[in-house]
Design an enzyme around this catalytic site. Structure first.
Site, PDB file in Angstrom:
ATOM      1  N   HIS A 169      -1.660   6.873   7.805  1.00 34.75           N
ATOM      2  CA  HIS A 169      -0.808   7.841   7.106  1.00 34.75           C
ATOM      3  C   HIS A 169      -1.563   9.138   6.825  1.00 34.75           C
ATOM      4  O   HIS A 169      -1.008  10.238   6.937  1.00 34.75           O
ATOM      5  CB  HIS A 169      -0.318   7.259   5.783  1.00 34.75           C
ATOM      6  CG  HIS A 169       0.963   6.510   5.872  1.00 34.75           C
ATOM      7  ND1 HIS A 169       2.137   7.075   6.328  1.00 34.75           N
ATOM      8  CD2 HIS A 169       1.272   5.220   5.562  1.00 34.75           C
ATOM      9  CE1 HIS A 169       3.101   6.178   6.304  1.00 34.75           C
ATOM     10  NE2 HIS A 169       2.610   5.041   5.843  1.00 34.75           N
TER      11      HIS A 169
ATOM     12  N   GLY B   2       0.839  -1.185   0.000  1.00 38.16           N
ATOM     13  CA  GLY B   2       0.000   0.000   0.000  1.00 38.16           C
ATOM     14  C   GLY B   2       0.877   1.238   0.000  1.00 38.16           C
ATOM     15  O   GLY B   2       2.052   1.181   0.379  1.00 38.16           O
TER      16      GLY B   2
ATOM     17  N   GLN C 277       3.092   9.898   1.081  1.00 35.04           N
ATOM     18  CA  GLN C 277       4.358   9.181   0.920  1.00 35.04           C
ATOM     19  C   GLN C 277       5.034   9.495  -0.413  1.00 35.04           C
ATOM     20  O   GLN C 277       6.189   9.115  -0.618  1.00 35.04           O
ATOM     21  CB  GLN C 277       4.152   7.676   1.065  1.00 35.04           C
ATOM     22  CG  GLN C 277       3.769   7.257   2.479  1.00 35.04           C
ATOM     23  CD  GLN C 277       3.637   5.759   2.592  1.00 35.04           C
ATOM     24  OE1 GLN C 277       2.591   5.194   2.318  1.00 35.04           O
ATOM     25  NE2 GLN C 277       4.712   5.104   3.004  1.00 35.04           N
TER      26      GLN C 277
ATOM     27  N   HIS D  84      -3.097   0.690   8.333  1.00 37.36           N
ATOM     28  CA  HIS D  84      -1.789   1.336   8.187  1.00 37.36           C
ATOM     29  C   HIS D  84      -1.875   2.542   7.251  1.00 37.36           C
ATOM     30  O   HIS D  84      -1.376   3.637   7.565  1.00 37.36           O
ATOM     31  CB  HIS D  84      -0.803   0.302   7.652  1.00 37.36           C
ATOM     32  CG  HIS D  84       0.585   0.801   7.423  1.00 37.36           C
ATOM     33  ND1 HIS D  84       1.654   0.447   8.217  1.00 37.36           N
ATOM     34  CD2 HIS D  84       1.095   1.625   6.461  1.00 37.36           C
ATOM     35  CE1 HIS D  84       2.748   1.033   7.776  1.00 37.36           C
ATOM     36  NE2 HIS D  84       2.449   1.747   6.699  1.00 37.36           N
TER      37      HIS D  84
END
Length: 210
Positions: A160, A63, A68, A156
């Protein structure tokens, strides 16, 4: 979230994308909540999703969230198996995480890594089931249900987008351990990503993006 993919079975988004630089823990964009997507169906949004897919595969990720790749938007992509080996591929925009009621949830402690914490893995407790509600790139509603490892991935990546990494779920001692692992291994991880980007570019007959 890390995982290995077969380069012969990548979805079409990856073939259209360019590789972007993955942000690393300590960069400010990873520690603040991302902005809601307000414009759907745009060429820019589609291109971002394509780039995120290819970047995720180059980094062996299950993912990848938009912050990111240094983009301040509530969006993540995924290509992740569940514990039964079923492969889940897609994207979701403006996701809202819906966890089971405390009385019915089961916490599973398992190893977890992050593409923005290169080279480090630590044990993190997550619920074994998760539902994420949001929209696709055209603005149509989406509901994604996950169990096992896929549920871990959904939690997860949603973390973020509220400005958290899995390090924020660790004790101070474990966080220091993870950061030490990253310092020891990050250069090897970066070199591996460069090699894979070059390999994928040769397969496509082109060159990887910046």
């Amino acid at each position: 979230m890390p995982v290995r993919h077969d380069p012969m079975s990548l979805p079409p988004e990856a073939a259209r994308g360019s590789v972007r630089r993955i942000t690393v823990v300590g960069e400010e964009i990873l520690s603040r909540p991302c902005q809601e997507v307000t414009e759907f169906g745009t060429a820019e949004l589609s291109a971002l999703i394509d780039d995120m897919f290819l970047t995720m595969y180059v980094a062996d990720g299950a993912g990848l969230a938009a912050n990111q790749v240094d983009v301040d938007l509530r969006l993540f992509v995924y290509d992740c198996p569940d514990d039964d080996g079923v492969r889940h591929i897609g994207h979701i925009i403006n996701p809202v995480l819906d966890l089971p009621d405390p009385g019915s949830r089961r916490l599973v402690e398992d190893s977890e890594g992050c593409l923005s914490v290169p080279g480090a893995t630590m044990t993190v407790p997550r619920t074994d089931r998760a539902v994420v509600r949001g929209f696709d790139k055209d603005g149509d509603p989406l509901v994604i249900e996950g169990t096992g490892y896929f549920a871990r991935c959904l939690q997860h990546e949603t973390d973020h987008l509220i400005g958290h990494t899995y390090l924020d779920r660790l004790s101070k001692r474990d966080r220091k351990d993870a950061l030490r692992q990253m310092e020891d291994r990050r250069e090897d991880v970066f070199a591996r990503r460069e090699r894979k980007a070059g390999s994928l570019a040769r397969q496509d007959g082109g060159t990887p993006g910046p």
